[in-house]
Write an enzyme that holds these catalytic residues in place. Structure first.
Site, PDB file in Angstrom:
ATOM      1  N   ASN A  47     -42.619 -55.524  39.914  1.00 34.31           N
ATOM      2  CA  ASN A  47     -43.217 -56.842  40.096  1.00 34.31           C
ATOM      3  C   ASN A  47     -43.471 -57.466  38.722  1.00 34.31           C
ATOM      4  OD1 ASN A  47     -46.047 -56.047  39.218  1.00 34.31           O
ATOM      5  ND2 ASN A  47     -45.761 -54.671  40.965  1.00 34.31           N
ATOM      6  N   ASP A  65     -45.878 -51.778  46.722  1.00 34.16           N
ATOM      7  CA  ASP A  65     -46.265 -51.398  48.085  1.00 34.16           C
ATOM      8  C   ASP A  65     -45.204 -50.548  48.765  1.00 34.16           C
ATOM      9  OD1 ASP A  65     -48.724 -52.799  48.045  1.00 34.16           O
ATOM     10  OD2 ASP A  65     -47.661 -54.675  48.413  1.00 34.16           O
ATOM     11  N   LYS A 116     -25.976 -43.431  39.342  1.00 39.50           N
ATOM     12  CA  LYS A 116     -25.837 -44.857  39.596  1.00 39.50           C
ATOM     13  C   LYS A 116     -24.927 -45.097  40.785  1.00 39.50           C
ATOM     14  CE  LYS A 116     -24.016 -49.145  37.634  1.00 39.50           C
ATOM     15  NZ  LYS A 116     -23.314 -49.766  36.511  1.00 39.50           N
ATOM     16  N   PHE A 118     -58.244 -55.339  42.654  1.00 41.19           N
ATOM     17  CA  PHE A 118     -57.755 -56.693  42.406  1.00 41.19           C
ATOM     18  C   PHE A 118     -56.920 -57.162  43.594  1.00 41.19           C
ATOM     19  CE2 PHE A 118     -59.374 -56.235  38.287  1.00 41.19           C
ATOM     20  CZ  PHE A 118     -59.247 -57.440  37.599  1.00 41.19           C
ATOM     21  N   LYS A 170     -59.559 -57.032  52.164  1.00 40.57           N
ATOM     22  CA  LYS A 170     -59.259 -55.920  51.262  1.00 40.57           C
ATOM     23  C   LYS A 170     -60.530 -55.210  50.828  1.00 40.57           C
ATOM     24  CE  LYS A 170     -56.160 -54.966  47.380  1.00 40.57           C
ATOM     25  NZ  LYS A 170     -55.214 -55.564  46.395  1.00 40.57           N
ATOM     26  N   LYS A 174     -60.489 -51.295  51.819  1.00 43.64           N
ATOM     27  CA  LYS A 174     -60.266 -50.339  50.722  1.00 43.64           C
ATOM     28  C   LYS A 174     -61.535 -49.616  50.292  1.00 43.64           C
ATOM     29  CE  LYS A 174     -56.006 -51.733  50.662  1.00 43.64           C
ATOM     30  NZ  LYS A 174     -55.286 -52.271  49.526  1.00 43.64           N
TER      31      LYS A 174
END
Length: 396
Positions: A208, A277, A287, A321, A335, A339
């Site tokens: 990300n 995730d 590869k 976060f 959340k 959590k």
């Protein structure tokens, strides 16, 4: 704040030595007991008599001359000092301190000292940016020495750039700050930062856009607040912060392992990392060649690190976060409950000015047992200090 504090002011040989006289005077006016040591080169710019008049104490400049035969001066001063300030710190003096050379009064005394040491570099900008000086300053910071960044402006050599010794008033304020009670003194803080990488094959992966800037800023703020800090980080750009333990990881599983290994000993845990995730069900060892037509990759969930830490939480204050692009408050509150966290710091990463790679952020902090608190757009380094103050309130 500086009353009865014993400060050893070590003056290096540069044109900025004249500022050291004003610094000595202002420290005395603030109540400190100031002892001055000078290099021989410093005395080419300013005399000992000036400092003796300002401090009402003898100046030390020779390791073989003892003002009191019953004491070894460089050991005695090292033992008595609450703080040693090197200002100005020349490139030569910095190099000696970084490599442990002890060939004069100042370097011998600092090598024997157990108290904190502050170094204020002052020199030509090219000397300051030379790889050798950069390397030596990095070594000093790794050794626990605090380096005060020099100012930018007109230099005595005629160049304009970085290398000016900060003004005495600013140095005094910095010194006062070192004696303040730090809100996280004695605490252990664990911070995660940056993205994780989930491999498809040796050259392809899922990740990300997290830059790690917010997590690094939080780790640095925790360090400056007096905590013992461990930073577990994915691939991030730029230099890693000094004065803490840094642990590099790649995958979410590696981050989970490192966080759990250290979890029990922590007082405050901040999960600022953007953990993937999902990961490929199969990670190929070679590869994979391009094929004709669409390629399908089956994904499976990664372990939710924040939730795992929340389920195992005993005494720790746990911060997560929430990087959202819509319904920020709704997702953050869900959340927070799901959590088992104490805080969720939520921001809208769809806004480029406060997104992953930006130097600024704007967040709302949702607390399990308190009202939401909003922090307006500001530098991530400044925001980190505000967040740490809020988290420290709960620890207290």
């Amino acid at each position: 704040m500086l009353t009865n504090r014993n400060i050893l002011l070590c003056v290096g040989g540069g044109i900025a030595s004249y500022k050291a006289a004003a610094l000595a005077s202002k420290l005395v006016q603030a109540g400190a007991s100031v002892q001055v040591a000078m290099t021989k080169n410093a005395q080419q710019f300013i005399g000992k008599t000036t400092f003796e008049a300002l401090t009402r104490k003898p100046v030390y400049d020779d390791v073989f001359i003892e003002h009191d035969a019953s004491k070894i001066a460089h050991i005695d001063l090292a033992d008595e000092a609450d703080l040693i300030v090197v200002a100005p710190a020349t490139a030569n003096l910095i190099a000696k301190l970084a490599t442990g050379i002890a060939d004069d009064f100042i370097t011998t005394t600092i090598l024997a000292a157990k108290c904190p040491v502050v170094v204020a570099p002052a020199m030509n900008v090219n000397m300051l940016e030379h790889p050798a000086t950069v390397r030596n300053l990095d070594q000093l910071m790794a050794d626990g020495v605090q380096v005060i960044a020099p100012g930018v402006g007109n230099l005595a050599c005629g160049w304009v750039g970085k290398g000016r010794l900060p003004e005495p008033e600013d140095l005094v304020e910095t010194i006062k700050g070192l004696f303040e009670t730090k809100p996280l003194a004695g605490r252990h803080v664990l911070v995660s930062a940056g993205p994780t990488i989930e491999r498809i094959d040796p050259v392809r992966y899922l990740t990300n856009d997290s830059s790690g800037k917010m997590g690094v800023a939080l780790a640095e703020a925790a360090r400056d607040f007096g905590a013992t800090v461990t930073l577990v980080h994915g691939p991030i750009k730029g230099e890693l912060p000094s004065g803490m333990t840094t642990v590099a990881i790649e995958s979410g599983d590696e981050m989970l392992h490192e966080m759990l290994t250290r979890y029990a000993a922590q007082d405050l845990v901040i999960m600022a990392a953007a953990v993937a995730d999902y990961r490929p069900t199969i990670q190929y060892t070679k590869k994979q060649k391009k094929i004709d037509g669409p390629l399908q990759i089956e994904l499976e969930e990664t372990t939710d690190i924040l939730r795992t830490l929340g389920e195992q939480k005993t005494h720790q204050v746990l911060v997560g976060f929430a990087a959202e692009t819509e319904q920020v408050e709704v997702h953050a509150l869900k959340k927070l409950e799901r959590k088992h966290a104490d805080f969720i710091v939520a921001n809208d990463v769809s806004r480029p000015e406060i997104g992953f790679s930006s130097d600024e952020n704007q967040v709302t902090v949702f607390e399990k047992n308190g009202p939401a608190r909003h922090y307006g757009q500001q530098l991530k380094t400044d925001l980190a200090k505000g967040l740490l103050e809020q988290f420290a309130e709960v620890l207290r």
